[in-house]
Enzyme design. Sequence first.
Site, PDB file in Angstrom:
ATOM      1  N   LYS A 161     146.158 -63.973 -95.928  1.00  0.00           N
ATOM      2  CA  LYS A 161     146.802 -62.708 -95.567  1.00  0.00           C
ATOM      3  C   LYS A 161     147.404 -62.926 -94.195  1.00  0.00           C
ATOM      4  CE  LYS A 161     148.160 -58.678 -96.444  1.00  0.00           C
ATOM      5  NZ  LYS A 161     148.928 -58.365 -97.659  1.00  0.00           N
ATOM      6  N   SER A 229     150.223 -63.803 -98.532  1.00  0.00           N
ATOM      7  CA  SER A 229     150.611 -62.404 -98.730  1.00  0.00           C
ATOM      8  C   SER A 229     150.739 -61.753 -97.365  1.00  0.00           C
ATOM      9  CB  SER A 229     149.555 -61.675 -99.576  1.00  0.00           C
ATOM     10  OG  SER A 229     149.827 -60.291 -99.667  1.00  0.00           O
TER      11      SER A 229
END
Length: 353
Positions: A161, A229
């Site tokens: 992330k 992401s």
Amino acid sequence: MARRTRLLRLATTGPSDTAPLAAAIDKGEVDPSAIVAIVGKTEGNGCVNDFTRGYATLALKLLLAERLKCPPSEIEKRVAVVMSGGTEGGLSPHLLVFCRDEAPAAASAPRLAIGVGLTRPFKPEEIGRQAQIDETASAVAGAMKDAAIASAADVHFVQIKCPLLTKERIEEAARRGTKTATEDTYYSMAVSRGASALGVALALGEIKAAPEAAICKDWSLYSSVASSSAGVELLRNEIVVLGNAAGWAGDLVIGHDVMKDAIDADAARRVLADLGGTTVAVLAKAEAAPSGEIRGRRHTMLDDSDIHSTRHARALVGGVLAGVIGDTMLYVSGGAEHQGPAGGGPVAIITKV
């Protein structure tokens, strides 16, 4: 004693739905102190203004803080929470809760191992630049050590992330006399994902060098196991390394392959054939081929001004994989810059053997 990875896959009714996890804790199915990572899909748009990711992350941190009787800031130090926005097509919102506990003895063969790594917070001008590549590579190496995975060949998926740029962050950098990698907030997601993926490739020896100039330009450089992401809810990279390692207990294993394009269903079939067992979770990347074609046929995902191409790609790859797996509860993340070949991406499957 040996370490063991346990995995719960929980359907959710919305970004704030922590009831399934709370119920699992109440039933004794999971010890909250054993949770090391939560990876999930929310039904937001997956864009810069997708606040479902932060909403879901906050809800999970508050639940764990309550159950562990500690401040939410402590949860940030011990649990990597990776929420990916966008459940286009038939994708089902869900959580993958990874736990690490102890078992009396190791399995006779390598089993699923998990390690977590965190970078320092990035300044806005470092996002999508060399600092993010290098810090990510270092954190991946640390996560491998945390998982006791000795060889890069045993790493099958690295979930990251990473942050993005907002107008406020861009202006803050400008006030300090520095320039960010881009002033396009949406494109900042791409360069952040790309820099993070190159960091993975560098750490695992998939490439010899990862120059800043290659970010989102040199598509010959990529990782076969990276999944990045981007989100507005953080400024550091949170890294989850998944692989198989000796000395671990349990009945879970992981394998991966690379989809050469968005309709390469055979990649998933090869993983299933190699692993055997019962499918527990599927993680994959999706991308609209930058060439504008899939196997010689023109696609229009990059020309749609109403719906961004990453949303189209998630729906397409999600449908292809759902047809193979027979389930729509799949973790499919959009935007695969340097994550597999251009237009393709890695797919990893965890099975119970």
